[in-house]
Design a protein around this motif. Structure first.
Motif, PDB file in Angstrom:
ATOM      1  N   LEU A 106     -50.997  32.784 -19.424  1.00  0.00           N
ATOM      2  CA  LEU A 106     -49.985  31.580 -19.273  1.00  0.00           C
ATOM      3  C   LEU A 106     -49.436  31.928 -18.086  1.00  0.00           C
ATOM      4  N   ALA A 107     -49.825  30.461 -17.185  1.00  0.00           N
ATOM      5  CA  ALA A 107     -48.887  31.226 -15.899  1.00  0.00           C
ATOM      6  C   ALA A 107     -48.599  29.687 -15.336  1.00  0.00           C
ATOM      7  N   CYS A 108     -47.447  29.648 -14.905  1.00  0.00           N
ATOM      8  CA  CYS A 108     -46.687  29.012 -14.687  1.00  0.00           C
ATOM      9  C   CYS A 108     -45.352  29.192 -12.983  1.00  0.00           C
ATOM     10  N   PRO A 109     -44.309  28.014 -13.023  1.00  0.00           N
ATOM     11  CA  PRO A 109     -43.451  28.698 -12.081  1.00  0.00           C
ATOM     12  C   PRO A 109     -42.032  29.192 -12.191  1.00  0.00           C
ATOM     13  N   ALA A 110     -41.833  30.037 -11.668  1.00  0.00           N
ATOM     14  CA  ALA A 110     -40.572  30.900 -12.189  1.00  0.00           C
ATOM     15  C   ALA A 110     -39.643  30.807 -12.457  1.00  0.00           C
ATOM     16  N   ASP A 111     -38.810  28.900 -12.275  1.00  0.00           N
ATOM     17  CA  ASP A 111     -37.291  28.458 -12.969  1.00  0.00           C
ATOM     18  C   ASP A 111     -38.229  27.848 -14.122  1.00  0.00           C
ATOM     19  N   THR A 112     -38.775  27.880 -14.566  1.00  0.00           N
ATOM     20  CA  THR A 112     -39.483  27.118 -16.206  1.00  0.00           C
ATOM     21  C   THR A 112     -38.833  27.588 -17.144  1.00  0.00           C
ATOM     22  N   ASP A 113     -38.241  26.945 -17.699  1.00  0.00           N
ATOM     23  CA  ASP A 113     -37.166  27.180 -18.827  1.00  0.00           C
ATOM     24  C   ASP A 113     -37.785  28.159 -20.141  1.00  0.00           C
ATOM     25  N   THR A 143     -16.419  20.159 -19.162  1.00  0.00           N
ATOM     26  CA  THR A 143     -16.806  21.298 -19.409  1.00  0.00           C
ATOM     27  C   THR A 143     -18.626  20.964 -18.583  1.00  0.00           C
ATOM     28  N   PRO A 144     -18.891  22.598 -17.653  1.00  0.00           N
ATOM     29  CA  PRO A 144     -19.920  22.316 -16.945  1.00  0.00           C
ATOM     30  C   PRO A 144     -21.146  22.583 -18.419  1.00  0.00           C
ATOM     31  N   ALA A 145     -22.498  21.797 -17.660  1.00  0.00           N
ATOM     32  CA  ALA A 145     -23.245  22.304 -18.693  1.00  0.00           C
ATOM     33  C   ALA A 145     -23.884  23.778 -18.500  1.00  0.00           C
ATOM     34  N   GLU A 146     -23.803  23.899 -19.520  1.00  0.00           N
ATOM     35  CA  GLU A 146     -24.299  25.662 -19.748  1.00  0.00           C
ATOM     36  C   GLU A 146     -26.225  26.117 -19.308  1.00  0.00           C
ATOM     37  N   LYS A 147     -26.135  27.370 -18.471  1.00  0.00           N
ATOM     38  CA  LYS A 147     -27.114  27.417 -17.191  1.00  0.00           C
ATOM     39  C   LYS A 147     -28.292  27.675 -17.961  1.00  0.00           C
ATOM     40  N   LYS A 148     -29.630  26.780 -17.668  1.00  0.00           N
ATOM     41  CA  LYS A 148     -30.286  27.807 -19.137  1.00  0.00           C
ATOM     42  C   LYS A 148     -31.314  28.906 -17.856  1.00  0.00           C
ATOM     43  N   ILE A 149     -31.201  29.518 -19.159  1.00  0.00           N
ATOM     44  CA  ILE A 149     -32.598  30.915 -18.578  1.00  0.00           C
ATOM     45  C   ILE A 149     -33.800  30.397 -18.307  1.00  0.00           C
ATOM     46  N   THR A 150     -34.002  30.560 -17.034  1.00  0.00           N
ATOM     47  CA  THR A 150     -35.517  30.651 -16.122  1.00  0.00           C
ATOM     48  C   THR A 150     -35.911  31.589 -16.316  1.00  0.00           C
ATOM     49  N   LEU A 151     -37.327  31.536 -16.502  1.00  0.00           N
ATOM     50  CA  LEU A 151     -38.710  32.860 -16.153  1.00  0.00           C
ATOM     51  C   LEU A 151     -38.444  33.558 -15.769  1.00  0.00           C
ATOM     52  N   ALA A 152     -37.594  33.467 -14.670  1.00  0.00           N
ATOM     53  CA  ALA A 152     -37.071  34.479 -12.749  1.00  0.00           C
ATOM     54  C   ALA A 152     -36.098  35.252 -13.623  1.00  0.00           C
ATOM     55  N   SER A 153     -35.045  35.002 -14.457  1.00  0.00           N
ATOM     56  CA  SER A 153     -34.144  35.261 -14.748  1.00  0.00           C
ATOM     57  C   SER A 153     -34.604  35.881 -15.790  1.00  0.00           C
ATOM     58  N   LEU A 154     -35.166  35.809 -16.553  1.00  0.00           N
ATOM     59  CA  LEU A 154     -35.697  36.468 -17.964  1.00  0.00           C
ATOM     60  C   LEU A 154     -36.831  37.898 -17.277  1.00  0.00           C
ATOM     61  N   GLY A 155     -37.423  37.381 -16.601  1.00  0.00           N
ATOM     62  CA  GLY A 155     -38.790  38.181 -16.168  1.00  0.00           C
ATOM     63  C   GLY A 155     -39.664  38.288 -17.500  1.00  0.00           C
ATOM     64  N   GLU A 156     -40.349  38.566 -16.735  1.00  0.00           N
ATOM     65  CA  GLU A 156     -42.264  39.065 -17.346  1.00  0.00           C
ATOM     66  C   GLU A 156     -41.923  39.801 -18.914  1.00  0.00           C
ATOM     67  N   PHE A 157     -41.532  40.841 -18.478  1.00  0.00           N
ATOM     68  CA  PHE A 157     -41.524  41.227 -20.286  1.00  0.00           C
ATOM     69  C   PHE A 157     -40.615  41.320 -21.052  1.00  0.00           C
ATOM     70  N   GLY A 158     -39.117  40.568 -20.366  1.00  0.00           N
ATOM     71  CA  GLY A 158     -38.190  39.829 -21.096  1.00  0.00           C
ATOM     72  C   GLY A 158     -39.109  38.383 -22.450  1.00  0.00           C
ATOM     73  N   LEU A 159     -39.740  38.021 -20.952  1.00  0.00           N
ATOM     74  CA  LEU A 159     -40.591  36.598 -22.149  1.00  0.00           C
ATOM     75  C   LEU A 159     -41.118  36.526 -22.977  1.00  0.00           C
ATOM     76  N   ILE A 160     -41.798  37.672 -23.190  1.00  0.00           N
ATOM     77  CA  ILE A 160     -42.994  38.657 -23.583  1.00  0.00           C
ATOM     78  C   ILE A 160     -42.174  39.617 -25.050  1.00  0.00           C
ATOM     79  N   ALA A 161     -41.139  39.797 -25.155  1.00  0.00           N
ATOM     80  CA  ALA A 161     -40.312  40.601 -26.228  1.00  0.00           C
ATOM     81  C   ALA A 161     -40.163  39.079 -26.478  1.00  0.00           C
ATOM     82  N   SER A 162     -39.062  38.259 -26.023  1.00  0.00           N
ATOM     83  CA  SER A 162     -38.630  37.548 -26.547  1.00  0.00           C
ATOM     84  C   SER A 162     -39.336  36.616 -27.988  1.00  0.00           C
ATOM     85  N   VAL A 163     -41.277  35.842 -27.490  1.00  0.00           N
ATOM     86  CA  VAL A 163     -41.951  35.543 -27.821  1.00  0.00           C
ATOM     87  C   VAL A 163     -42.951  35.923 -29.270  1.00  0.00           C
ATOM     88  N   THR A 164     -42.612  37.901 -29.591  1.00  0.00           N
ATOM     89  CA  THR A 164     -43.609  38.155 -29.412  1.00  0.00           C
ATOM     90  C   THR A 164     -42.579  39.139 -31.280  1.00  0.00           C
TER      91      THR A 164
END
Length: 324
Positions: A103-110, A6-27
């Motif tokens: 936090l500054a990082c590449p868009a493809d960060t996991d 089976t294909p490996a599960e695709k990782k969610i990156t910062l580019a796909s989640l977005g800045e505000f999605g990341l902030i919501a997920s970690v707060t």
């Protein structure tokens, strides 16, 4: 018909989640201390400052310079980033209240990695009684953390680097040399002893010892981030005094002695010059509080740091940026 793999599960990156999605997920769902009057989610946070003063400091940590993700887990990196700043607040004699994180990082960060990193930030903040109250996210070619810590003096005067006086004793709270020994082990390609390597990955600053020293009348204080001798050098210059450290005052833990023997290093060198343990060192005019160990004295004279009455000849006194 089912396939053999089976294909490996695709990782969610910062580019796909977005800045505000990341902030919501970690707060979302995090617990704040009583000093946080308004946490993440607005234009700015509101943190209580009961006596009208706020202690503030900032550190920047760059991947490949301050941490390596092949040596530490993301959670350990987060804890270390928080500890470096919270220890600075404690070194002023203050109680940590809040962290702000850039936090500054590449868009493809996991995103899973970023969540683990922020878990570490939250965990270390909670250890010191502080909250993570806000921050910012930006795109970058490499991972960079900028952490700002706030603290409360609780009605006490700040303990600066500039108040040491001749006749004071010099004392240390917390461990010294362990992080440097762990870094040496990792640099040789090893991952054990676990206690030594773990000390480099996650320091254990004695946060409560800072306000304790302030209440006991400490005249000067600093956290050991670059090395005991190097950081005492800042105290000596700011106070205009000589600080004389006694090598016999330091007991070498068995584990440090073992690592030193294996690597051909005198462990006292790590104790005197190793950074990133974030112990506290202070000058006191009289008896030191419980948990502090006297390691030297303050004398009059041109600003200098000595070991057993002489300049240290074992190498650099500690870490210095831009010198290597």
């Amino acid at each position: 018909m089912p396939t053999s793999s089976t294909p490996a599960e695709k990782k969610i990156t910062l580019a796909s989640l977005g800045e505000f999605g990341l902030i919501a997920s970690v707060t979302t769902g995090r617990t704040q201390p009583a000093s946080t009057l308004l946490g993440p989610g607005d234009d700015a946070a509101v943190v209580a400052a009961p006596d009208g003063r706020v202690v503030a400091c900032t550190d920047v940590l760059v991947e490949g310079v301050h941490f390596r993700l092949d040596w530490s887990t993301p959670e350990q990196v987060g804890r270390k980033a928080a500890a470096a700043n919270l220890a600075d607040v404690a070194a002023m004699g203050a109680v940590p209240t809040a962290l702000l994180v850039g936090l500054a990082c590449p868009a493809d960060t996991d995103v899973e990695m970023l969540q683990a990193l922020t878990d570490g930030l939250w965990a270390e903040a909670a250890t010191a009684g502080a909250g993570v109250v806000g921050g910012d996210v930006a795109a970058s070619s490499q991972l960079v953390l900028s952490v700002t810590a706030l603290g409360s003096l609780g009605g006490l005067d700040p303990v600066t680097r500039g108040g040491a006086r001749p006749g004071d004793v010099v004392a240390v709270a917390g461990r010294l040399g362990w992080s440097a020994a762990g870094l040496a082990v990792l640099g040789r390609g090893f991952r054990s002893p676990v206690a030594v390597v773990g000390a480099h990955r996650v320091p254990e600053p004695p946060y409560a010892a800072g306000p304790q020293a302030a209440r006991a009348g400490a005249t000067a204080m600093i956290d050991v981030s670059d090395g005991l001798l190097a950081d005492l050098g800042h105290v000596a210059v700011a106070s205009g005094v000589v600080v004389d450290v006694r090598s016999a005052a330091f007991s070498v833990a068995g584990r440090l002695a073992d690592v030193g023997q294996a690597l051909g290093v005198d462990p006292l060198h790590w104790i005197l010059t190793g950074g990133e343990d974030h112990a506290l060192v202070a000058a006191f005019p009289g008896p030191v509080p419980e948990g502090w160990s006297v390691v030297g004295e303050v004398r009059s004279g041109a600003a200098a740091v000595l070991v057993d009455g002489r300049p240290y000849e074992g190498g650099p006194a500690g870490w210095e940026h831009f010198s290597r």
